[in-house]
Write an enzyme that holds these catalytic residues in place. Structure first.
Site, PDB file in Angstrom:
ATOM      1  N   PHE A 125       1.811   5.276  -3.904  1.00  0.00           N
ATOM      2  CA  PHE A 125       0.381   5.575  -3.780  1.00  0.00           C
ATOM      3  C   PHE A 125      -0.261   5.684  -5.160  1.00  0.00           C
ATOM      4  CE2 PHE A 125       2.492   7.163   0.036  1.00  0.00           C
ATOM      5  CZ  PHE A 125       1.719   6.585   1.037  1.00  0.00           C
ATOM      6  N   CYS A 160      -5.318  -3.412  -4.927  1.00  0.00           N
ATOM      7  CA  CYS A 160      -4.838  -2.900  -3.631  1.00  0.00           C
ATOM      8  C   CYS A 160      -5.878  -2.891  -2.514  1.00  0.00           C
ATOM      9  CB  CYS A 160      -4.306  -1.484  -3.797  1.00  0.00           C
ATOM     10  SG  CYS A 160      -2.783  -1.428  -4.731  1.00  0.00           S
ATOM     11  N   LYS A 213     -12.245  -0.621 -12.597  1.00  0.00           N
ATOM     12  CA  LYS A 213     -12.617   0.787 -12.737  1.00  0.00           C
ATOM     13  C   LYS A 213     -12.234   1.188 -14.155  1.00  0.00           C
ATOM     14  CE  LYS A 213      -8.269   2.862 -11.285  1.00  0.00           C
ATOM     15  NZ  LYS A 213      -7.588   3.832 -10.437  1.00  0.00           N
ATOM     16  N   ARG A 250      -8.570  -7.614 -11.569  1.00  0.00           N
ATOM     17  CA  ARG A 250      -8.329  -8.241 -10.264  1.00  0.00           C
ATOM     18  C   ARG A 250      -9.355  -7.754  -9.237  1.00  0.00           C
ATOM     19  NH1 ARG A 250      -2.008  -7.276  -9.531  1.00  0.00           N
ATOM     20  NH2 ARG A 250      -2.484  -5.587 -10.978  1.00  0.00           N
TER      21      ARG A 250
END
Ligand code: UDX
Length: 424
Positions: free
Chosen positions: A149, A256, A316, A323
């Protein structure tokens, strides 16, 4: 302490490898890219990720960490073999498992009873498919799913202090062994392989949808004259909701959220299910970036040979990753519509048609509009009076609500933010 092999030295594999070595395990990493292996052995960290370089050096010095191009050699003395391999989106949105399958086939004759751990994000059902693949090859190794995660930019911190760990498999002993391996004092969910695989997709799909909800509220704020900060603060203070992942912006990107959302939609579709909520989040995300590009082009409407400064390219702050970056996407969209885009990012790069600048001020020089697309904290330290002087126009479109409105106003610039009334 355990003997661990990690196959794949990307963000996930490298974070796992240096983190496990830091915890005292012996770690061998198999990575096919020879140049990357040489760099890693020399202590040069190929990824921009807080803290990884230090732990790489620590692991190499303590001789608990090594890298090699042969996967078979990497697993030689291992009890646990972690696969941290790329599972990119295939053109139809499904996850492309060809790399994972190739490595499973390569390792099958050598695994013996080592525990094979799937770390990559893989479609629900992959654990059992991989198990069947191994059995066909005569290998009896147990297969355990242990999804990661990690967030880029805070990967190591997330590895060291996870909220929780999920471990799933059909062999309870192997599941318990993997669960015990990273006993970091957090809750561990031990479950079947399908549920473990689904937790990962469900988490990313939920968070991506939540970000899009926050963006929808921001749109409403703009037409109603409400303030998104007050709205998300209020939402976040309800303990049933919580404060995270409610920041409005140009939409979600990265390696993701978009990929996992598409893979989950594909999975549902294959089972004859519709997922209209998730499908809407994906569609609205793409449309949002188009709309942001429209907004920028409307601001330079009538300007001959318009120049747009773009602060930020990474998806970010805290990473050099572009990506599926909304920042890069918006830059490319406006360039395709005739804007000259001058971009600056502290870490990320871009090529044609975007012109990459050396500094934020350079990018702003001669610009009709300044667009802030990535929330790098260092942008808040720019001398806005200098920026205003260097620009041809006076509008800042702040897609991250990053700059202090008072500072922008004092510099004589107009400030357009997300979910806020325009100022100046
Ligand atoms: C994500 C998951 O958080 C992580 O658990 C998983 O392992 C990999 O995917 P990451 O891609 O590094 O991590 O980025 P994250 O910080 O989650 O942000 C995803 C996207 O959502 C970014 O484009 C970000 O700008 C956007 N976002 C996030 C918002 O727009 N608003 C928010 O409030 C939070």
């Amino acid at each position: 302490m355990a003997e661990i092999a990690v196959i794949g030295a990307g963000y996930v594999g490298l974070t796992l490898a240096v983190g496990a070595a830091h915890l005292g395990h012996n770690v061998s990493v198999g990575e096919p890219d020879e140049e990357r292996v040489c760099a890693l052995l020399a202590g040069n960290c190929p990824v921009f990720e807080e803290g990884i370089a230090d732990l790489l050096e620590e692991g190499l010095t303590a001789r608990r960490l090594t890298f090699m191009t042969s996967n078979v050699e990497a697993i030689e003395s291992a009890e646990f073999v972690f696969l941290a391999l790329p599972t990119p989106s295939a053109p139809d949105g499904s996850a492309d498992l060809s790399v994972l399958h190739a490595v499973v086939d390569e390792l099958a004759p050598h695994l013996g009873d080592r525990v094979l751990v799937l770390k990559s994000t893989v479609p629900v059902g992959t654990n059992r498919d991989v198990t069947a693949r191994l059995r066909t090859a005569g290998c009896l190794a147990p297969v355990v799913s242990n999804p990661e995660f990690l967030r880029e930019g805070t990967a190591l911190a997330d590895f060291m202090s996870p909220d929780h760990v999920v471990v799933g498999g059909d062999d309870p002993e192997a599941v318990a062994q993997v669960g015990a391996l990273f006993d970091l004092g957090c809750p561990v969910t031990m479950t079947d392989p399908m549920s473990a695989e689904l937790v990962k997709y469900a988490t990313n799909a939920y968070l991506a949808t939540r970000v899009m909800m926050a963006n929808s509220f921001a749109d409403l704020c703009e037409v109603l004259g409400a303030d998104i900060d007050a709205v998300t603060t209020g939402l976040g203070r309800d303990h049933r909701i919580g404060p995270h992942f409610l920041r409005p912006g140009p939409g979600f990107g990265g390696s993701c959220f978009p990929k996992d959302a598409r893979a989950l939609l594909d999975l549902a579709d294959r089972h004859g299910l519709n997922s209209p909520i998730l499908a809407a989040a994906v569609e609205v995300n793409a449309a949002r970036q188009e709309r942001m590009a429209d907004q920028v082009m409307a601001a330079v409407d009538g300007v001959e040979d318009p120049v747009v400064a773009l602060w930020g390219l990474a998806f970010k702050a805290g990473t050099d990753d572009t990506r599926e970056s909304p920042a890069l996407n918006i830059g490319e969209l406006i360039a395709a519509r005739g804007a000259n885009v001058q971009a600056y990012d502290p870490e990320a790069v871009a090529g044609d048609p975007i012109r990459l600048c050396e500094s934020a001020l350079d990018a702003a020089t001669g610009a009709d509009v300044l667009v802030i697309a990535t929330e790098w904290p260092e942008f808040t330290g720019e001398d806005l009076a200098e920026v205003a002087k260097a620009m041809r126009g006076d509008l800042v479109i702040d897609l991250r609500n990053l700059l202090d409105p008072e500072a922008v106003r004092t510099a004589g610039l107009r400030h357009r933010r997300v979910g806020k009334p325009e100022q100046g």
